[in-house]
Scaffold this motif. Structure first.
Motif, PDB file in Angstrom:
ATOM      1  N   MET A   1      24.055  75.209  46.476  1.00 17.03           N
ATOM      2  CA  MET A   1      25.268  75.845  46.017  1.00 17.03           C
ATOM      3  C   MET A   1      26.224  76.079  47.195  1.00 17.03           C
ATOM      4  N   ALA A   2      25.661  76.416  48.345  1.00 26.37           N
ATOM      5  CA  ALA A   2      26.514  76.622  49.524  1.00 26.37           C
ATOM      6  C   ALA A   2      27.204  75.316  49.909  1.00 26.37           C
ATOM      7  N   ARG A   3      26.492  74.185  49.780  1.00 32.20           N
ATOM      8  CA  ARG A   3      27.107  72.895  50.092  1.00 32.20           C
ATOM      9  C   ARG A   3      28.316  72.654  49.202  1.00 32.20           C
ATOM     10  N   TYR A   4      28.162  72.969  47.936  1.00 32.56           N
ATOM     11  CA  TYR A   4      29.286  72.785  47.014  1.00 32.56           C
ATOM     12  C   TYR A   4      30.438  73.704  47.401  1.00 32.56           C
ATOM     13  N   LYS A  14      29.777  72.009  57.800  1.00 36.90           N
ATOM     14  CA  LYS A  14      31.003  72.773  57.560  1.00 36.90           C
ATOM     15  C   LYS A  14      30.768  74.213  57.986  1.00 36.90           C
ATOM     16  N   VAL A  15      31.817  74.909  58.274  1.00 35.29           N
ATOM     17  CA  VAL A  15      31.732  76.308  58.682  1.00 35.29           C
ATOM     18  C   VAL A  15      31.591  77.177  57.434  1.00 35.29           C
ATOM     19  N   HIS A  16      30.600  78.051  57.450  1.00 35.34           N
ATOM     20  CA  HIS A  16      30.422  79.022  56.373  1.00 35.34           C
ATOM     21  C   HIS A  16      31.171  80.284  56.807  1.00 35.34           C
ATOM     22  N   TRP A  17      32.316  80.508  56.217  1.00 37.36           N
ATOM     23  CA  TRP A  17      33.207  81.565  56.654  1.00 37.36           C
ATOM     24  C   TRP A  17      32.713  82.961  56.302  1.00 37.36           C
ATOM     25  N   ILE A  18      31.817  83.050  55.358  1.00 34.86           N
ATOM     26  CA  ILE A  18      31.311  84.351  54.920  1.00 34.86           C
ATOM     27  C   ILE A  18      29.851  84.171  54.519  1.00 34.86           C
ATOM     28  N   THR A  19      29.047  85.202  54.696  1.00 31.08           N
ATOM     29  CA  THR A  19      27.622  85.075  54.379  1.00 31.08           C
ATOM     30  C   THR A  19      27.420  85.009  52.864  1.00 31.08           C
ATOM     31  N   TRP A  20      26.335  84.376  52.474  1.00 33.19           N
ATOM     32  CA  TRP A  20      26.014  84.231  51.060  1.00 33.19           C
ATOM     33  C   TRP A  20      25.784  85.604  50.425  1.00 33.19           C
ATOM     34  N   LYS A  21      25.231  86.519  51.198  1.00 31.21           N
ATOM     35  CA  LYS A  21      24.980  87.872  50.696  1.00 31.21           C
ATOM     36  C   LYS A  21      26.285  88.547  50.287  1.00 31.21           C
ATOM     37  N   LYS A  22      27.329  88.350  51.073  1.00 33.16           N
ATOM     38  CA  LYS A  22      28.625  88.951  50.757  1.00 33.16           C
ATOM     39  C   LYS A  22      29.270  88.278  49.550  1.00 33.16           C
ATOM     40  N   ILE A  23      29.102  86.975  49.432  1.00 34.88           N
ATOM     41  CA  ILE A  23      29.650  86.250  48.284  1.00 34.88           C
ATOM     42  C   ILE A  23      29.005  86.737  46.989  1.00 34.88           C
ATOM     43  N   GLY A  31      33.116  91.160  46.985  1.00 35.08           N
ATOM     44  CA  GLY A  31      32.416  89.877  46.918  1.00 35.08           C
ATOM     45  C   GLY A  31      33.072  88.940  45.921  1.00 35.08           C
ATOM     46  N   MET A  32      32.424  87.830  45.666  1.00 33.47           N
ATOM     47  CA  MET A  32      32.933  86.849  44.713  1.00 33.47           C
ATOM     48  C   MET A  32      32.227  86.950  43.358  1.00 33.47           C
ATOM     49  N   GLY A  33      31.176  87.767  43.282  1.00 36.24           N
ATOM     50  CA  GLY A  33      30.477  87.946  42.022  1.00 36.24           C
ATOM     51  C   GLY A  33      29.507  86.831  41.687  1.00 36.24           C
ATOM     52  N   PHE A  34      29.139  85.996  42.670  1.00 32.44           N
ATOM     53  CA  PHE A  34      28.168  84.931  42.416  1.00 32.44           C
ATOM     54  C   PHE A  34      26.797  85.547  42.185  1.00 32.44           C
ATOM     55  N   LYS A  35      25.998  84.878  41.411  1.00 36.97           N
ATOM     56  CA  LYS A  35      24.633  85.336  41.163  1.00 36.97           C
ATOM     57  C   LYS A  35      23.719  84.814  42.266  1.00 36.97           C
ATOM     58  N   ILE A  39      16.852  85.179  42.239  1.00 41.36           N
ATOM     59  CA  ILE A  39      16.569  86.431  41.545  1.00 41.36           C
ATOM     60  C   ILE A  39      16.887  86.288  40.059  1.00 41.36           C
ATOM     61  N   PHE A  40      17.980  85.641  39.750  1.00 45.53           N
ATOM     62  CA  PHE A  40      18.364  85.418  38.360  1.00 45.53           C
ATOM     63  C   PHE A  40      17.317  84.571  37.644  1.00 45.53           C
ATOM     64  N   ASN A  41      16.850  83.521  38.293  1.00 41.56           N
ATOM     65  CA  ASN A  41      15.831  82.647  37.725  1.00 41.56           C
ATOM     66  C   ASN A  41      14.542  83.418  37.457  1.00 41.56           C
ATOM     67  N   MET A  42      14.125  84.261  38.399  1.00 37.33           N
ATOM     68  CA  MET A  42      12.903  85.037  38.219  1.00 37.33           C
ATOM     69  C   MET A  42      13.062  86.016  37.058  1.00 37.33           C
TER      70      MET A  42
END
Length: 117
Positions: A1-4, A14-23, A31-35, A39-42
Motif C-alpha cells: 500500500m505504501a508503494r501505491y 521514493k521518499v516517504h514524507w510521513i510515517t505510516w502510523k501518522k497516515i 491523519g489520513m484515516g487509512f486503516k 489489524i483490520f484483517n485480524m
C-alpha cells in the motif's frame, strides 16, 4: 500500500514524507484515516471465528466443524495436521476472542473449576 501511495515502481525508491502510523490516524487528529490493514484483517477473521462459535446451525459452522473441530469446541481445538489457509488464519484470530472474552456463567454446567483458569 505504501508503494501505491508514494508512487513507487519496481525497485525505484521514493521518499516517504510521513510515517505510516501518522497516515493511519483519524482525520480529525491530523491523519489520513487509512486503516491498518493487518489489524483490520485480524478483526475480520475474529468475526468469522465468532460466527463459528455462535451460528452452530449455519453451513459455515457445519463445514468447518466437520473438518477441523469435530469435538464441537472451537476454543479448545488444535490447528490440525493439514489446515487450509483460511482455517489457519481463523484459528489464529480465535485467540483474540479468548483474550478478550469473558465467562458467561449461566447455570455453570459447562465450567470446570479445576481445569478452567
Amino acid at each position: 500500500m505504501a508503494r501505491y501511495w508514494w508512487g513507487q515502481k519496481n525497485e525505484e525508491k521514493k521518499v516517504h514524507w510521513i510515517t505510516w502510523k501518522k497516515i493511519c490516524k483519524a482525520k480529525p487528529v491530523g491523519g489520513m484515516g487509512f486503516k491498518e490493514l493487518q489489524i483490520f484483517n485480524m478483526a475480520m477473521l475474529a468475526k468469522q471465528a465468532w460466527r463459528l462459535l455462535k451460528n452452530r446451525e449455519s453451513l459455515f459452522h457445519k463445514m468447518y466443524a466437520a473438518r477441523y473441530f469435530s469435538n464441537g469446541d472451537l476454543l479448545a481445538t488444535s490447528l490440525g495436521g493439514t489446515p487450509s489457509y483460511a482455517w489457519r488464519e481463523i484459528w489464529e484470530a480465535k485467540n483474540l476472542l479468548v483474550k478478550g472474552g469473558r465467562w458467561n456463567v449461566g447455570n455453570g454446567s459447562s465450567i470446570h473449576s479445576l481445569d478452567d483458569a
